[in-house]
Design a protein around this motif. Structure first.
Motif, PDB file in Angstrom:
ATOM      1  N   ILE A   1      45.917  43.019  79.241  1.00 42.28           N
ATOM      2  CA  ILE A   1      44.996  42.120  79.931  1.00 42.28           C
ATOM      3  C   ILE A   1      44.842  40.813  79.168  1.00 42.28           C
ATOM      4  O   ILE A   1      44.898  39.717  79.752  1.00 42.28           O
ATOM      5  CB  ILE A   1      43.631  42.813  80.143  1.00 42.28           C
ATOM      6  CG1 ILE A   1      43.761  43.886  81.237  1.00 42.28           C
ATOM      7  CG2 ILE A   1      42.544  41.802  80.510  1.00 42.28           C
ATOM      8  CD1 ILE A   1      42.579  44.814  81.332  1.00 42.28           C
ATOM      9  N   TYR A   2      44.689  40.897  77.851  1.00 44.22           N
ATOM     10  CA  TYR A   2      44.479  39.679  77.068  1.00 44.22           C
ATOM     11  C   TYR A   2      45.780  38.891  76.879  1.00 44.22           C
ATOM     12  O   TYR A   2      45.741  37.705  76.544  1.00 44.22           O
ATOM     13  CB  TYR A   2      43.817  40.011  75.727  1.00 44.22           C
ATOM     14  CG  TYR A   2      42.317  40.153  75.878  1.00 44.22           C
ATOM     15  CD1 TYR A   2      41.467  39.063  75.692  1.00 44.22           C
ATOM     16  CD2 TYR A   2      41.756  41.363  76.266  1.00 44.22           C
ATOM     17  CE1 TYR A   2      40.104  39.181  75.866  1.00 44.22           C
ATOM     18  CE2 TYR A   2      40.385  41.500  76.445  1.00 44.22           C
ATOM     19  CZ  TYR A   2      39.563  40.402  76.246  1.00 44.22           C
ATOM     20  OH  TYR A   2      38.205  40.516  76.437  1.00 44.22           O
ATOM     21  N   HIS A   3      46.913  39.534  77.108  1.00 41.02           N
ATOM     22  CA  HIS A   3      48.191  38.820  77.082  1.00 41.02           C
ATOM     23  C   HIS A   3      48.459  38.124  78.420  1.00 41.02           C
ATOM     24  O   HIS A   3      49.031  37.026  78.451  1.00 41.02           O
ATOM     25  CB  HIS A   3      49.327  39.795  76.770  1.00 41.02           C
ATOM     26  CG  HIS A   3      50.689  39.160  76.811  1.00 41.02           C
ATOM     27  ND1 HIS A   3      51.154  38.330  75.818  1.00 41.02           N
ATOM     28  CD2 HIS A   3      51.686  39.236  77.749  1.00 41.02           C
ATOM     29  CE1 HIS A   3      52.364  37.915  76.117  1.00 41.02           C
ATOM     30  NE2 HIS A   3      52.715  38.440  77.281  1.00 41.02           N
ATOM     31  N   ALA A   4      48.026  38.753  79.534  1.00 41.62           N
ATOM     32  CA  ALA A   4      48.396  38.261  80.863  1.00 41.62           C
ATOM     33  C   ALA A   4      47.430  37.223  81.421  1.00 41.62           C
ATOM     34  O   ALA A   4      47.824  36.427  82.283  1.00 41.62           O
ATOM     35  CB  ALA A   4      48.481  39.445  81.840  1.00 41.62           C
ATOM     36  N   PHE A   5      46.178  37.204  80.948  1.00 41.45           N
ATOM     37  CA  PHE A   5      45.163  36.348  81.547  1.00 41.45           C
ATOM     38  C   PHE A   5      44.544  35.420  80.507  1.00 41.45           C
ATOM     39  O   PHE A   5      44.505  35.753  79.314  1.00 41.45           O
ATOM     40  CB  PHE A   5      44.043  37.200  82.166  1.00 41.45           C
ATOM     41  CG  PHE A   5      44.499  38.127  83.266  1.00 41.45           C
ATOM     42  CD1 PHE A   5      44.623  37.675  84.571  1.00 41.45           C
ATOM     43  CD2 PHE A   5      44.807  39.456  82.994  1.00 41.45           C
ATOM     44  CE1 PHE A   5      45.040  38.525  85.583  1.00 41.45           C
ATOM     45  CE2 PHE A   5      45.221  40.316  83.999  1.00 41.45           C
ATOM     46  CZ  PHE A   5      45.350  39.848  85.293  1.00 41.45           C
TER      47      PHE A   5
END
Length: 252
Positions: A168-172
């Motif tokens: 999640i923290y990589h994609a958004f």
């Protein structure tokens, strides 16, 4: 004048049903894009926000949080996927749109298959590796499939949490990732606090039932399937393959 992003036009609504309260994010339009998430505690509008915010305001949006996920309530009793799919279908029909396109990820594909049988206005389907009966009941034995199965079998609950957090923290962007993660933790907390029997029955024997055995998208429905290259053959004979099928490849 600054252009309004679609995400700022969405209205959150809460719909009471016999199984619990659905939270939906909606912007009405004659053509309606329906977003169905995969399995997990995440809010659908938040997960699809990078896509939704680029859609012109002339197009309608409907993002539905399943029960026990996102900002929907905990369910009031145990239920089958077919039960919830019928309620989701009613919500879609109540928007009174003339054309409907479903965008579904993973488990959302099974909901989409059920819903598609009863939505005459369906004009397109976009699947992001939608779940197939084959992958759930009898996956192929090739190195790529076996590798994924081994990873799934060996991963612990804590490792899953760490993996999803990192993804999640990589994609958004961080502000959106924070919102997604906090919403998911709050959802899981609500479900833990519900001491009554509740939740989706995920036993796979339902896929051998009459509702799923011959379930397919109608052959003239245009479809776009985003899949990893090694799964293309699986989708070539899947429930989602139509005469108007296009593939888009991606890698994890």
């Amino acid at each position: 004048m600054k252009k309004l992003l679609m995400i700022s036009l969405l209205h959150d609504k809460y719909i009471n049903t016999s199984l619990g309260t659905f939270k939906i994010s909606v912007w009405n339009g004659n053509t309606l894009l329906v977003f169905l998430n995969g399995y997990g505690p995440y809010d659908t509008a938040q997960i699809f926000q990078p896509i939704i915010q680029s859609i012109p305001k002339e197009i309608g949006i409907l993002a539905i949080d399943y029960l026990d996920s996102g900002l929907s309530s905990s369910s009031t009793k145990p239920f089958l996927l077919t039960d919830e799919a019928n309620l989701v279908m009613q919500i879609i029909q109540e928007q009174n749109s003339q054309k409907i396109i479903i965008i579904a990820h993973s488990l959302g594909g099974l909901y989409a298959l059920l819903i598609a049988q009863n939505i005459d206005q369906l004009v397109g389907f976009i699947g992001i590796e939608p779940a197939t009966r084959e992958i759930l009941l009898n996956p192929p034995h090739t190195p790529a499939y076996d590798r994924d199965a081994k990873e799934d079998a060996e991963i612990t609950e804590n490792e899953i949490m760490d993996l999803m957090h990192n993804r999640i923290y990589h994609a958004f962007p961080k502000d959106l990732a924070d919102k997604i993660w906090i919403t998911s933790l709050d959802s899981e907390k609500r479900n833990r606090q519900n001491k009554q029997p509740h939740g989706l029955n995920l036993e796979l024997n339902i896929l051998d039932g009459p509702e799923f055995l011959n379930l397919k998208l109608k052959q003239m429905i245009p479809t776009i399937l985003f899949v990893r290259p090694y799964r293309i053959n699986e989708y070539n004979h899947s429930e989602y393959h139509t005469k108007k099928n296009v593939y888009r490849s991606f890698r994890k």
